[in-house]
Design a protein around this motif. Structure first.
Motif, short mmCIF file in Angstrom:
data_model
loop_
_atom_site.label_atom_id
_atom_site.label_comp_id
_atom_site.label_asym_id
_atom_site.label_seq_id
_atom_site.Cartn_x
_atom_site.Cartn_y
_atom_site.Cartn_z
N THR A 249 0.82 -1.21 0.00
CA THR A 249 0.00 0.00 0.00
C THR A 249 0.86 1.26 0.00
OG1 THR A 249 -0.27 -0.10 2.40
CG2 THR A 249 -2.04 -1.03 1.06
N SER A 250 2.12 1.16 0.44
CA SER A 250 2.96 2.36 0.36
C SER A 250 3.24 2.70 -1.10
CB SER A 250 4.27 2.20 1.14
OG SER A 250 5.15 1.33 0.49
N ARG A 251 3.41 1.68 -1.97
CA ARG A 251 3.57 1.93 -3.41
C ARG A 251 2.30 2.57 -3.97
NH1 ARG A 251 7.28 -0.91 -6.62
NH2 ARG A 251 5.72 -1.51 -8.15
N HIS A 252 1.14 2.03 -3.57
CA HIS A 252 -0.14 2.58 -4.01
C HIS A 252 -0.30 4.02 -3.54
CE1 HIS A 252 -2.26 -1.05 -5.55
NE2 HIS A 252 -1.39 -1.67 -4.79
N PHE A 253 0.04 4.25 -2.27
CA PHE A 253 -0.12 5.59 -1.70
C PHE A 253 0.73 6.61 -2.45
CE2 PHE A 253 1.38 8.96 1.10
CZ PHE A 253 0.18 9.52 1.50
N VAL A 254 2.02 6.31 -2.63
CA VAL A 254 2.91 7.27 -3.28
C VAL A 254 2.51 7.48 -4.73
CG1 VAL A 254 5.30 7.77 -3.94
CG2 VAL A 254 4.82 6.76 -1.71
N ALA A 255 2.19 6.40 -5.44
CA ALA A 255 1.78 6.52 -6.85
C ALA A 255 0.51 7.37 -6.96
CB ALA A 255 1.55 5.15 -7.46
N SER A 256 -0.46 7.11 -6.10
CA SER A 256 -1.71 7.87 -6.14
C SER A 256 -1.48 9.33 -5.76
CB SER A 256 -2.75 7.26 -5.20
OG SER A 256 -3.10 5.98 -5.66
N TYR A 257 -0.63 9.56 -4.77
CA TYR A 257 -0.32 10.92 -4.35
C TYR A 257 0.32 11.69 -5.51
CZ TYR A 257 1.53 14.84 -1.71
OH TYR A 257 1.82 16.11 -1.28
N LEU A 258 1.31 11.08 -6.16
CA LEU A 258 1.98 11.75 -7.28
C LEU A 258 1.00 12.06 -8.41
CD1 LEU A 258 5.30 9.70 -7.45
CD2 LEU A 258 5.01 12.05 -6.63
N ASP B 101 -2.52 12.19 -8.24
CA ASP B 101 -3.66 13.03 -7.87
C ASP B 101 -3.26 14.43 -7.38
OD1 ASP B 101 -5.36 10.93 -8.44
OD2 ASP B 101 -5.42 10.21 -6.37
N LYS B 102 -2.21 14.50 -6.58
CA LYS B 102 -1.86 15.78 -5.94
C LYS B 102 -0.78 16.56 -6.68
CE LYS B 102 -4.25 14.89 -2.06
NZ LYS B 102 -5.55 14.43 -2.40
N ILE B 103 0.15 15.85 -7.29
CA ILE B 103 1.28 16.52 -7.94
C ILE B 103 1.10 16.55 -9.47
CG2 ILE B 103 3.83 16.59 -8.06
CD1 ILE B 103 2.90 16.80 -5.23
N ASN B 104 0.12 15.82 -9.97
CA ASN B 104 -0.17 15.75 -11.41
C ASN B 104 0.99 15.17 -12.23
OD1 ASN B 104 -2.80 16.82 -11.16
ND2 ASN B 104 -1.92 18.87 -11.01
N VAL B 105 1.66 14.17 -11.66
CA VAL B 105 2.71 13.48 -12.39
C VAL B 105 2.03 12.55 -13.39
CG1 VAL B 105 4.66 11.87 -12.17
CG2 VAL B 105 4.29 13.64 -10.44
N ARG B 106 2.56 12.50 -14.60
CA ARG B 106 1.96 11.71 -15.67
C ARG B 106 2.17 10.20 -15.43
NH1 ARG B 106 4.64 12.72 -20.41
NH2 ARG B 106 2.95 11.74 -21.55
N LEU B 107 1.23 9.42 -15.94
CA LEU B 107 1.24 7.96 -15.77
C LEU B 107 2.55 7.31 -16.21
CD1 LEU B 107 -0.49 5.57 -14.81
CD2 LEU B 107 -1.33 5.38 -17.14
N PRO B 108 3.12 7.64 -17.39
CA PRO B 108 4.38 7.00 -17.79
C PRO B 108 5.53 7.28 -16.81
CG PRO B 108 3.35 8.05 -19.69
CD PRO B 108 2.58 8.48 -18.48
N THR B 109 5.55 8.46 -16.21
CA THR B 109 6.59 8.79 -15.24
C THR B 109 6.41 7.96 -13.97
OG1 THR B 109 6.70 11.03 -16.11
CG2 THR B 109 7.65 10.67 -13.92
N ILE B 110 5.17 7.82 -13.52
CA ILE B 110 4.89 7.00 -12.35
C ILE B 110 5.26 5.55 -12.64
CG2 ILE B 110 3.08 6.13 -10.82
CD1 ILE B 110 1.73 8.90 -11.15
#
Length: 169
Positions: free
Chosen positions: A131-140, A142-151
């Protein structure tokens, strides 16, 4: 038959903060998971030779490849991760494993009950290491607007569909 898969519950920011606070002596382990977006097995396998302070890089070994071979990726260390690892380096009792089991004197093979116990102490629902991977990926995302390929690159996923599962919640 179609299977209705339940969405994985991702901790809120408040729950994640409670988990990190309740982790006490195991907080560095969870923070390394958090900052690398690594898998628990990758962090448990971490050796001091995989940490390069001069290059500010960390090498994670994974079997999540075609054929299941053990392969590595070098990742840049952010300042927080470097600080955590430097503190662990200064307190180390041996020069091989980053996370040493006090019972075996070697690296941890697994840590089945750690997250369950931490979540109980934190007063939050039981979450897994993943869930820490899920949390950080979702945070990036949803909140930081990092693009899917970067995540996807940060998670070291080779398929965008795999990364999308981390963002389902």
């Amino acid at each position: 038959l179609a299977v209705s898969k339940e969405k994985k519950k991702i901790p809120t920011s408040k729950e994640m903060a409670k988990i990190l606070m309740a982790a006490s002596k195991d907080r560095p382990f969870l923070l390394v998971l958090f900052h690398t977006m690594g898998r628990v097995g990758e962090i448990l396998r971490l050796r001091w030779e995989d940490v390069n302070f001069q290059e500010q890089a960390i090498r994670l070994w994974t079997r999540k490849r075609k054929g299941g071979n053990l392969e590595f990726d070098w990742l840049p260390m952010n300042e927080d991760l470097e600080k955590i690892l430097w503190e662990l380096w200064q307190k180390r009792s041996q020069d091989e494993w980053v996370f040493l089991s006090p019972l075996s004197g070697s690296h941890y093979v697994h840590r089945f009950t750690l997250m369950k116990n931490i979540c109980e102490r934190a007063g939050v629902p039981h979450y897994t290491y993943d869930t820490s991977r899920h949390f950080v990926a979702s945070y990036l995302f949803d909140k930081i607007n990092v693009r899917l390929p970067t995540i996807s690159d940060l998670l070291r996923d080779y398929c965008l569909q795999t990364t999308e599962t981390y963002l389902q919640a």
